[in-house]
Design an enzyme around this catalytic site. Sequence first.
Site, mmCIF file in Angstrom:
data_model
loop_
_atom_site.group_PDB
_atom_site.id
_atom_site.type_symbol
_atom_site.label_atom_id
_atom_site.label_comp_id
_atom_site.label_asym_id
_atom_site.label_seq_id
_atom_site.Cartn_x
_atom_site.Cartn_y
_atom_site.Cartn_z
ATOM 1 C CG ASP A 95 15.958 -22.243 -1.693
ATOM 2 O OD1 ASP A 95 16.509 -21.495 -1.077
ATOM 3 O OD2 ASP A 95 15.144 -21.787 -2.225
ATOM 4 C CG ASP B 246 8.141 -13.873 1.284
ATOM 5 O OD1 ASP B 246 9.152 -13.563 1.295
ATOM 6 O OD2 ASP B 246 7.609 -15.085 0.969
#
Lengths: 260, 217
Positions: A130, A11
């Site tokens: 997701d 990330d």
Amino acid sequence: MLKARVIPCLDVKDGRVVKGVNFVDLKDAGDPVECAKAYDAAGADELCFLDITASHENRDTIFDVVRRTAEECFMPVTVGGGVRTTDNIRDLLKAGADKVSINTAAVTRREFIREAAEKFGSQCIVASVDAKRVSSEDEAPKWEIFTHGGRTPTGIDAIEYAQEVVDLGAGEILLTSMDRDGTKIGFDIDLTRKIADMISVPVIASGGVGTLDHLVEGVRDGHATAVLAASIFHFGEFSIGEAKQHMVDAGIPMRMDATR
Amino acid sequence: MSIAIIDYGSGNLCSAAKAFERAADMIGLNADVKVTSDPDDVIKAHHVVLPGVGAFADCRSGLAAVDGMTEALSETVLKQGKPFFGICVGMQLLASHGLEHGSTDGLDWISGDVVAMEPQDSSLKIPHMGWNTITQTNEHPVWEGIPTGADGLHAYFVHSFHFLPQDPSQILATCDYGQTVTAMVGRDNIIGTQFHPEKSQKLGLALISNFLKWIPS
């Protein structure tokens, strides 16, 4: 024979790795390129950068990260986060990305997948799915697409959505269980297998990895062709090499070139 | 030594250029790697690289749209015999025809067609995406010192179609994916790989180094 892939995900916020990375001998653990190099040397099969940069102004930093990574790492690199236009994709590919993962922009407007695949080829378009389980225990399982890091429900059925984006030209699915993400209790195997068995393109399982057995389960039981994990690698709990050896020991063919 | 990587609007040219620079460094060559859409650069180059990702027809029309490029390629590669490396769709373009979304004429430097893969095992995904081992089917100097076979190094593939040359001696390597898949083709001063050497770590850099050292006879 084709091997299963292990993909560490970093990330990146404003050009720095967040969530922390704990490698031995890493000069700057906050520099995504240093981390990428360490994973490259350790035998990662691909790298994934997720750009979670808060402000639009700082978007350019991800191009610099990708460019510097492409100079050092000769392996496939996927970049996700904030990919909204075909210009975004072109800029990332030009910087050295091989694939881009598209999330919210495709949920909002499905045709974006088709446009992107037609322009750049399906091989570089990863559709990010997701999903969160919305059925109760005693019901038939049902998953829904969530956006904004799992906070915003969309009412879209995850299984149908996955089929739809593949029909539109996505070359791969990055499937994240929002229920499992960060829990360390393992992938949502039911969800992974349902989607992997249904669609024709490869599925990357993501969300919930806490042990090396979880990686095995993703491929063996979930039928994913790749497994993505973040924290188990970043915090030095396990190395990429240990993960791959564990999968080999469980009977999953893996690429072990790094140890040669 | 100058290496021309042809830019015709397709593919990840940055990583190809970086890999050729690194591979040249590894063998102590002072290489000038140029990503270019100028046919003159191709004429002047010592080595020519044709990358490519995406659909066959798009790449073919992209290449045709660069004024003078096809002619420059014929001159440098076919007439002058300079070493040529096609990557992925850049390799497929060597074929007579590509059968992706209808039939499209290729460069026809190596007779044969680019056809859809049809793995016997229906659980195998298309595209064939990821790391696979390589079987050498005909000897070639570019494989020197590179471990191949089931226990050898891996190459990175991403594709749904593959090249079937008419003359089997022009298939230099294959891989297995529910069927025999063409991994490398070549003849004379020309080679092409279905996999991406610029993304294939050790195997890729070693292969590119060998290509740069290779003096086609």
